[in-house]
Design a protein around this motif. Structure first.
Motif, short mmCIF file in Angstrom:
data_model
loop_
_atom_site.label_atom_id
_atom_site.label_comp_id
_atom_site.label_asym_id
_atom_site.label_seq_id
_atom_site.Cartn_x
_atom_site.Cartn_y
_atom_site.Cartn_z
N MET A 150 -0.36 3.78 -5.29
CA MET A 150 -0.90 2.58 -4.67
C MET A 150 -2.01 2.06 -5.59
SD MET A 150 -1.11 0.55 -1.87
CE MET A 150 -0.93 1.35 -0.28
N GLN B 291 -9.68 4.88 5.77
CA GLN B 291 -8.44 4.31 5.29
C GLN B 291 -7.34 4.65 6.28
OE1 GLN B 291 -7.12 5.65 1.40
NE2 GLN B 291 -6.06 3.71 1.04
N GLY C 209 -1.92 11.56 -0.84
CA GLY C 209 -2.77 12.66 -0.43
C GLY C 209 -4.11 12.74 -1.13
N GLN C 210 -4.36 11.80 -2.04
CA GLN C 210 -5.62 11.80 -2.80
C GLN C 210 -6.44 10.58 -2.44
OE1 GLN C 210 -6.28 14.47 -4.85
NE2 GLN C 210 -4.33 15.23 -4.07
N GLY C 211 -7.74 10.66 -2.71
CA GLY C 211 -8.58 9.49 -2.56
C GLY C 211 -8.38 8.53 -3.72
N PRO C 212 -8.78 7.28 -3.56
CA PRO C 212 -8.64 6.32 -4.67
C PRO C 212 -9.45 6.76 -5.89
CG PRO C 212 -9.09 5.20 -2.59
CD PRO C 212 -9.27 6.66 -2.34
N GLN D 213 -4.34 5.11 -6.33
CA GLN D 213 -4.32 6.17 -5.32
C GLN D 213 -2.94 6.79 -5.25
OE1 GLN D 213 -5.25 4.97 -1.28
NE2 GLN D 213 -6.06 7.01 -0.80
N PHE E 60 -14.48 8.38 -4.68
CA PHE E 60 -13.88 8.95 -3.48
C PHE E 60 -13.50 10.40 -3.70
CE2 PHE E 60 -13.09 5.21 -0.80
CZ PHE E 60 -13.26 4.18 -1.70
N GLY E 61 -13.75 11.24 -2.69
CA GLY E 61 -13.22 12.59 -2.68
C GLY E 61 -11.94 12.62 -1.88
N GLY E 62 -11.65 13.77 -1.30
CA GLY E 62 -10.42 13.90 -0.53
C GLY E 62 -10.52 13.37 0.88
N GLY E 63 -11.75 13.28 1.41
CA GLY E 63 -11.94 12.76 2.75
C GLY E 63 -11.52 13.72 3.85
N ARG F 191 -9.08 13.86 7.21
CA ARG F 191 -8.00 13.21 7.96
C ARG F 191 -8.25 13.45 9.44
NH1 ARG F 191 -3.33 11.18 6.30
NH2 ARG F 191 -3.73 12.04 4.23
N TYR G 207 -13.82 8.81 4.45
CA TYR G 207 -14.45 9.21 3.20
C TYR G 207 -15.97 9.08 3.29
CZ TYR G 207 -9.78 8.62 1.14
OH TYR G 207 -8.45 8.71 0.84
#
Lengths: 113, 114
Positions: A89, B38, A40-43, A37, B104-107, B109, B87
């Motif tokens: 990460m 997350q 600012g991005q998803g895993p 990860q 996973f996309g960007g989700g 916040r 997500y």
């Protein structure tokens, strides 16, 4: 605590050095996943083990990356000749079956300077 | 797996309900809707999942539209500790070479404000 454990939590290394991370999954979980990860991005999926067999590798996993799960329990992820772009990460997850929920570790944050 | 679309960010007042939408118009019949969140500097945490019926657990409720093309995650009484990236993931129930991994996309916040 019987959750997924990752070690170390943080790693700072110089460019060109090798690093190794460890993941201890939940004990009865035979499926283990590595994700990366960036900020600012998803895993993003890297690789998957079922017991000791590595069944899938993402194209994100360059030749400098290698993962093992020698006895079907803990897993290691090694990065050789680290580059600044490897800073991220690194997350490990495990699950009991392919349709059950996945449990993630706290991750290892790698900084390459 | 079907793709999902979520708003990049949302605010919610502490104590109020947080309603997080997700579009998954290409979802197929055997695909489930999963929600993970997350919290900063931690790994993703499972919240809830469903197929077509609404689901509720101690963390949240999941409302899936009848055509299954969208869903809403509801946190009934948001607290400051619910501030996180949420997500929405669509995933089948069958194994594949990648062990049915999560994509996973960007989700979204979510910022819970006092």
């Amino acid at each position: 605590d019987t959750g997924v454990s990752q070690d170390p939590r943080h790693k700072i290394t110089k460019r060109g050095q090798n690093v190794t991370f460890r993941c201890d999954p939940i004990s009865e979980h035979n499926r283990l996943y590595w994700y990366r990860q960036t900020l600012g991005q998803g895993p993003e999926f890297l690789t998957y083990f079922q017991n000791e067999a590595q069944l899938e590798k993402s194209r994100l996993l360059s030749d400098r990356f290698s993962a093992e799960r020698p006895k079907g329990s803990f897993s290691t992820l090694e990065i050789q000749r680290t580059e600044q772009g490897d800073s991220a990460m690194y997350l490990c997850a495990s699950r009991e079956n392919s349709w059950t929920e996945a449990f993630f570790g706290q991750g290892t944050r790698l900084t390459v300077v | 797996d079907a793709k999902t679309t979520q708003p990049p960010s949302m605010d919610c007042a502490e104590g109020r309900a947080a309603n997080l939408p997700c579009n998954h118009s290409t979802i197929s019949g055997n695909e489930y809707v999963y929600w993970y969140r997350q919290i900063h500097s931690q790994g993703p945490q499972y919240i809830i999942h469903g197929l077509k019926n609404n689901e509720t657990n101690e963390m949240a409720s999941l409302i899936i539209t009848e055509d299954r093309k969208s869903s809403t995650l509801i946190l009934p009484h948001a607290t400051l500790r619910d501030t996180a990236v949420y997500y929405c993931i669509v995933r089948g129930d069958r194994d594949n070479n990648a062990g049915n991994m999560l994509t996973f996309g960007g989700g979204t916040r979510l910022m819970v404000k006092p």
